[in-house]
Design a protein around this motif. Structure first.
Motif, PDB file in Angstrom:
ATOM      1  N   ARG A 142      -5.752  -4.505  -5.125  1.00  0.00           N
ATOM      2  CA  ARG A 142      -5.404  -5.906  -4.861  1.00  0.00           C
ATOM      3  C   ARG A 142      -6.388  -6.855  -5.530  1.00  0.00           C
ATOM      4  O   ARG A 142      -6.006  -7.902  -6.057  1.00  0.00           O
ATOM      5  CB  ARG A 142      -5.373  -6.150  -3.341  1.00  0.00           C
ATOM      6  N   GLU A 197      -2.662   6.099  -0.811  1.00  0.00           N
ATOM      7  CA  GLU A 197      -3.821   5.222  -1.010  1.00  0.00           C
ATOM      8  C   GLU A 197      -4.594   5.061   0.287  1.00  0.00           C
ATOM      9  O   GLU A 197      -4.004   4.861   1.354  1.00  0.00           O
ATOM     10  CB  GLU A 197      -3.351   3.824  -1.448  1.00  0.00           C
ATOM     11  N   PHE A 209      -6.540   0.602  -1.894  1.00  0.00           N
ATOM     12  CA  PHE A 209      -5.568  -0.492  -1.931  1.00  0.00           C
ATOM     13  C   PHE A 209      -6.270  -1.843  -2.124  1.00  0.00           C
ATOM     14  O   PHE A 209      -5.788  -2.714  -2.854  1.00  0.00           O
ATOM     15  CB  PHE A 209      -4.753  -0.497  -0.637  1.00  0.00           C
ATOM     16  N   ARG A 219       0.837  -1.198   0.000  1.00  0.00           N
ATOM     17  CA  ARG A 219       0.000   0.000   0.000  1.00  0.00           C
ATOM     18  C   ARG A 219       0.874   1.250   0.000  1.00  0.00           C
ATOM     19  O   ARG A 219       1.918   1.295   0.646  1.00  0.00           O
ATOM     20  CB  ARG A 219      -0.897  -0.011   1.238  1.00  0.00           C
TER      21      ARG A 219
END
Length: 615
Positions: free
Chosen positions: A571, A562, A567, A527
């Protein structure tokens, strides 16, 4: 149950359960668990079995065992008891009695300990023969299963390690008796090697003593005080309790030998500053494995029994000069060598680090000496006389009028002939005290030092003669400040920081670091946070402490940082791409799983997950 086997001396409870399973004829271990505890989900535990109240309730009429008896005589809790807080001890007993046994190992600190549980159960071949003669069968001894126990405390031979293990067994409900194990193995007999045997014998004997003597919790603070006081007597700690680690750790390693300490999972690297020995001997914040307490006791030349007795009798104070009262060594007094001094002020020698005792008598005589005392004769030694006192000066006035030699006067007064001359140098004025004489001498030395080194600062002068500076600092600080050179301001100018230029440069570095985090080649996603950016550009303190002077950098951070939700979306997209490379269809549940989303976040990312997967 209509039957439960009688427990043998030093038999671990696991062994009795194994004998019960063997004698009951049960083929299924869960059936044995049901009969013993009324619960088929109970796991076989070697050190800290639980459900002991249920076990005792289910025993046949006339049962002689209570949960307390089983815990004290057939489990490993007594092994840990002296070295854990009292509250934890009682908590452990309640856990073992109840059905909440899963927290026992966590409560005692086993998962965090670097002393790992042995892989296989052990037995002594000589004990097997003896047990068969006395009790008709062999059984697992509790004292043989502790970490660091490699020899039998009763017989001088090495323990045999079997393939019966609880750490890697497939069936977590399985109990295996020693007799069943010996059916598949030859009864081996290995005499113990003389190398390190005395130390291993000590560990085995002290382990057995811990398990069989019913000690109470001693308290972490009292244990620490006991260890430090012993180290002080051995010269590995000063009078304030500060440990000399550079001396202690090498001496500790030499005492046991590196190879043996490695086998005992307790070697200390001299270069490290956070070994288990540091944790055990510093302020007691955490508990330590009993094996390591035994190693420290062996190094100190103590035992569990001697330590417990000294702690219970409050004999753990450090007395480098012995116990008072101490003798007055004023030769001019009628009470010369009589125990008149009731208190001793202990300080530390700045050069050697040794304790210095200062003894003050009611006659005004004050003397000091370095310690610690090595023999009873040291009590009659003087290192330095700090004050002679009125009684001594009165005796000087009297004998100075007599027709005796200077050497005889000094012998009667217990001082050097030059001291007598100095004290008699001005008979018309009152004789100054020893402190006044010292003050004059030290002040003269300091003036000469300052005048001959006029270009030096106070710090530089202090290094030239530390003893003079230290005496004046303690006894006449105001005079010292008045007669010391004034601190000169540094002639070097500090270069002013161009914050605008620095701000512009750091803002660029922030952007580059953020791009590196977002598009790096690493498979592990990271992150974009202020901490991660600061760590990468090597300016973490600036981003947290001086951001108010870096407006452009702050603006850039607001753009690139972020949030948790952003984040998580990145992902999810990343994991979806990985799944598409290996699977034709990306399933919703699979995407959620590999993305590591918690339930509370799944709903907030519903649209993203739906777009990237199929139900």
């Amino acid at each position: 149950m209509i039957y439960f086997p009688s427990l043998f001396p030093d038999e671990i409870l696991y062994s009795a359960f194994a004998r019960y399973h063997r004698d009951s004829g049960n083929e299924n271990y869960k059936l044995t668990m049901e009969e013993l505890f009324g619960n088929t989900s109970v796991c076989a535990s070697l050190l800290f079995p639980s459900h002991l109240t249920s076990l005792c309730d289910r025993m046949p009429p006339g049962n002689l065992y209570s949960p307390e008896d089983l815990i004290n005589n057939h489990t490993f809790l007594p092994y840990y008891t002296p070295f854990i807080p009292e509250k934890r001890y009682f908590d452990m007993k309640e856990i073992m009695k109840s059905s909440k046994g899963t927290s026992a190992y966590m409560q005692i600190g086993k998962p965090a300990s670097t002393v790992k549980t042995q892989q296989g159960l052990r037995y002594c071949p000589a004990c097997v023969i003896r047990d068969r003669e006395i009790y008709g069968e062999a059984y697992w001894h509790r004292s043989h299963q502790a970490e660091g126990v490699f020899v039998c405390h009763y017989h001088p031979n090495t323990l045999i390690t079997t393939n019966v293990t609880l750490t890697k067994q497939r069936n977590k409900h399985e109990f295996v008796s020693l007799e069943v194990t010996l059916r598949n193995e030859d009864l081996q007999y290995n005499p113990a090697s003389p190398q390190s045997f005395s130390i291993l014998k000590f560990i085995a004997e002290q382990t057995n003593l811990l398990l069989s003597s019913g000690w109470n919790p001693l308290g972490l603070l009292k244990l620490n005080q006991f260890y430090v006081s012993k180290l002080q007597n051995m010269g590995f700690a000063n009078h304030t309790g500060r440990i000399r680690w550079s001396d202690l750790i090498p001496a500790f390693n030499r005492f046991f030998g590196k190879q043996l300490l490695i086998e005992l999972q307790s070697h200390n690297e001299p270069s490290l500053e956070a070994t288990w020995l540091h944790k055990l001997l510093r302020k007691p914040r955490v508990t330590c494995h009993p094996l390591r307490h035994l190693l420290v006791l062996g190094f100190l030349g103590e035992t569990i029994e001697s330590m417990t007795n000294q702690i219970s009798e409050y004999k753990i104070s450090y007395e480098p000069f012995g116990k008072g009262p101490w003798p007055c060594l004023n030769k001019a007094a009628d009470h010369y060598k009589a125990p008149m001094i009731s208190s001793c002020e202990i300080t530390r020698c700045s050069k050697t680090g040794l304790p210095v005792g200062t003894f003050s008598c009611t006659c005004g005589f004050v003397y000091s000496r370095k310690g610690p005392d090595q023999s009873i004769d040291d009590r009659l030694k003087i290192g330095r006389i700090k004050n002679f006192g009125e009684v001594w000066y009165e005796k000087l006035r009297i004998i100075s009028q007599q027709d005796i030699s200077l050497r005889e006067m000094s012998r009667r007064l217990g001082c050097d002939p030059k001291t007598v001359i100095n004290r008699l140098s001005n008979s018309k004025t009152p004789i100054p005290t020893a402190v006044d004489q010292e003050s004059i001498s030290y002040k003269k030395e300091w003036r000469e030092l300052v005048s001959s080194n006029s270009e030096l600062s106070v710090t530089e002068l202090r290094k030239l003669n530390q003893s003079v500076y230290a005496w004046l600092y303690r006894h006449d600080r105001s005079w010292l400040h008045e007669h010391s050179p004034v601190n000169r301001k540094s002639s070097t100018k500090r270069e002013r920081i161009n914050w605008a230029e620095r701000d512009h440069q750091i803002a660029k570095e922030v952007q580059l670091a953020a791009n590196e985090i977002l598009h790096g080649k690493s498979d592990k996603l990271i992150r974009v946070t202020k901490t991660e950016i600061g760590r990468r550009i090597g300016k973490l303190p600036l981003l947290f402490n001086m951001l108010h002077k870096l407006p452009e950098t702050a603006k850039q951070l607001n753009v690139v940082l972020e949030t948790v939700e952003e984040f998580q979306k990145r992902r999810i997209n990343h994991k979806a791409v990985q799944l598409k490379n290996t699977n034709a269809i990306v399933k919703r549940w699979e995407l959620i799983k590999v993305s590591g989303l918690r339930e509370k976040f799944i709903e907030s990312h519903h649209d993203v997950i739906s777009d990237l997967s199929e139900t």
